[in-house]
Enzyme design. Structure first.
Site: not given
Ligand code: DCP
Ligand code: MG
Length: 355
Positions: A8, A103-104
């Site tokens: 992730d 991203d996962e």
């Molecule tokens: N995303 C979004 N709305 C949300 C959650 C996420 O648009 N409510 C998008 C933006 C993030 C991406 O999806 O960059 C990936 O979600 P993640 O939950 O993996 O969050 P991040 O990668 O940003 O942070 P983390 O370091 O917690 O994984």
């Molecule tokens: Mg993420």
């Protein structure tokens, strides 16, 4: 015994933006809609998270918490490109890859002979390559199943790795909060807490029969997961259950007349999106979603008739919306329209055709 990786990316959209403009590195940034247009935060850098900025939070609130926050407009094409590059790297290590979002992903590396077959070394090598080649960081979890691998990737986030070897699973789950279980939201966690259940260890002491009585089919799954058991395979092709379009409006829509007028563009976009999956699915239900000014929300669905009207029949959607809106009878900030889907070649159909 399987070897599963969950990978992730860390603050994905924000990290990609910071990579594109290194002057942003180390600063509180977020990607999302502008506060003036009542946007929400998609994600934020870890620097911004220190101020309490979170995904799905209104951008205006984020700016109150963190006045220096830099909010950037999303560039989905760019994130999709980086996501594709990540997946290309994964393919060097596993045949079985299940992407969960941009991203996962889960990787099943059970039979892999990379890195002497060490799943932890594979995870480290993937992390290093993504850092070198894509200039972003990812966190990884290594475990005997999907549930634990996902918990593990979060354990040392950001830029971390965590392995739960098979012989440590039993100990690991004892103190694991049930809120870490996929599907245990605030409501279920509260219900469980009322039964004296906070950790998976507590959950293990509840009889499966009692969990089944209380949570139905999900009760059995809870009981398995509490013991660190999860037999779900890594699936490279996941079945889509629905397709939908939503829009948050810059200004609240005051009444039902306005709501109905806003529906057509949503349905048009839905139809456009559906063409991408129409070869694999057929719709079973139409649904609409309404989020009111006070963030309360409602959805209403209806089977698609066999009377031959189009799946995207705007009169049908209008009737649904007209039935749903009075539930709150308040100004509306978000509307959605969608279809519940059934795979065209479902297992049942395949089996039927055998006879
Ligand atoms: N995303 C979004 N709305 C949300 C959650 C996420 O648009 N409510 C998008 C933006 C993030 C991406 O999806 O960059 C990936 O979600 P993640 O939950 O993996 O969050 P991040 O990668 O940003 O942070 P983390 O370091 O917690 O994984
Ligand atoms: Mg993420």
């Amino acid at each position: 015994m399987r070897k599963i990786l969950h990978i992730d990316a860390d603050s994905f959209y924000a990290s990609v933006e910071a990579r594109e403009d290194p002057t942003l590195l180390g600063r509180p940034i977020a990607v999302g809609g502008s506060a003036q247009r009542r946007g929400v935060i998609a994600t934020s850098s870890y620097e911004a998270r220190k101020f309490g900025v979170r995904s799905a939070m209104a951008s205006s609130r984020a700016l109150t918490l963190c006045p220096d926050l830099i909010i950037l407009a999303p560039r989905f094409e760019l994130y999709r490109e980086v996501s594709g590059q990540m997946q290309r790297i994964f393919r060097g290590y596993a045949d079985l890859i299940e992407p969960l979002s941009l991203d996962e992903a889960f990787l099943d590396v059970t039979g892999s002979d990379c890195c002497n077959g060490s799943a932890t070394l594979i995870a480290q090598e993937i992390r290093q390559r993504i850092k070198n080649e894509l200039q972003i960081t990812v966190s990884a979890g290594v475990a005997p199943n999907k549930f634990l691998a996902k918990v593990a990737s979060d354990w040392n986030k950001p830029d971390g790795v965590f392995t739960i070897p098979p012989d440590q699973v039993a100990d690991f789950v004892l103190d694991l909060p049930v809120s870490k279980i996929n599907g245990v939201g605030k409501v279920t966690a509260k219900n469980l807490a009322a039964m004296g259940v906070v950790t998976c260890g507590d959950l293990q002491r509840v009889l499966v029969a009692d969990l089944a009585k209380r949570f139905g089919k999900y009760g059995r799954r809870l009981s398995e997961v509490a013991r660190g058991v999860d037999d779900r395979p890594v699936q490279s092709w996941r079945i889509r259950k629905s397709i939908s379009v939503e829009n948050t409006y810059a200004e609240d829509i005051a009444n039902l007349v306005g709501v109905l007028a806003a529906l057509d563009p949503l349905i048009e976009e839905l139809e456009r999106r559906f063409t991408k999956v129409e070869k694999s699915y057929f719709p079973t239900k139409r649904f609409v979603k309404i989020k009111y000014r006070d963030f309360s929300q409602t959805t209403l669905e209806q089977s698609v008739g066999s009377s031959g009207e189009s799946w995207f029949d705007s009169e049908q959607f209008r009737q649904l919306m007209a039935a749903a809106w009075p539930r709150g009878a308040k100004p509306v900030r978000l509307l959605g329209a969608g279809l519940r889907l059934q795979p065209l070649r479902s297992k049942e159909q395949a089996q039927l055709s055998l006879f």
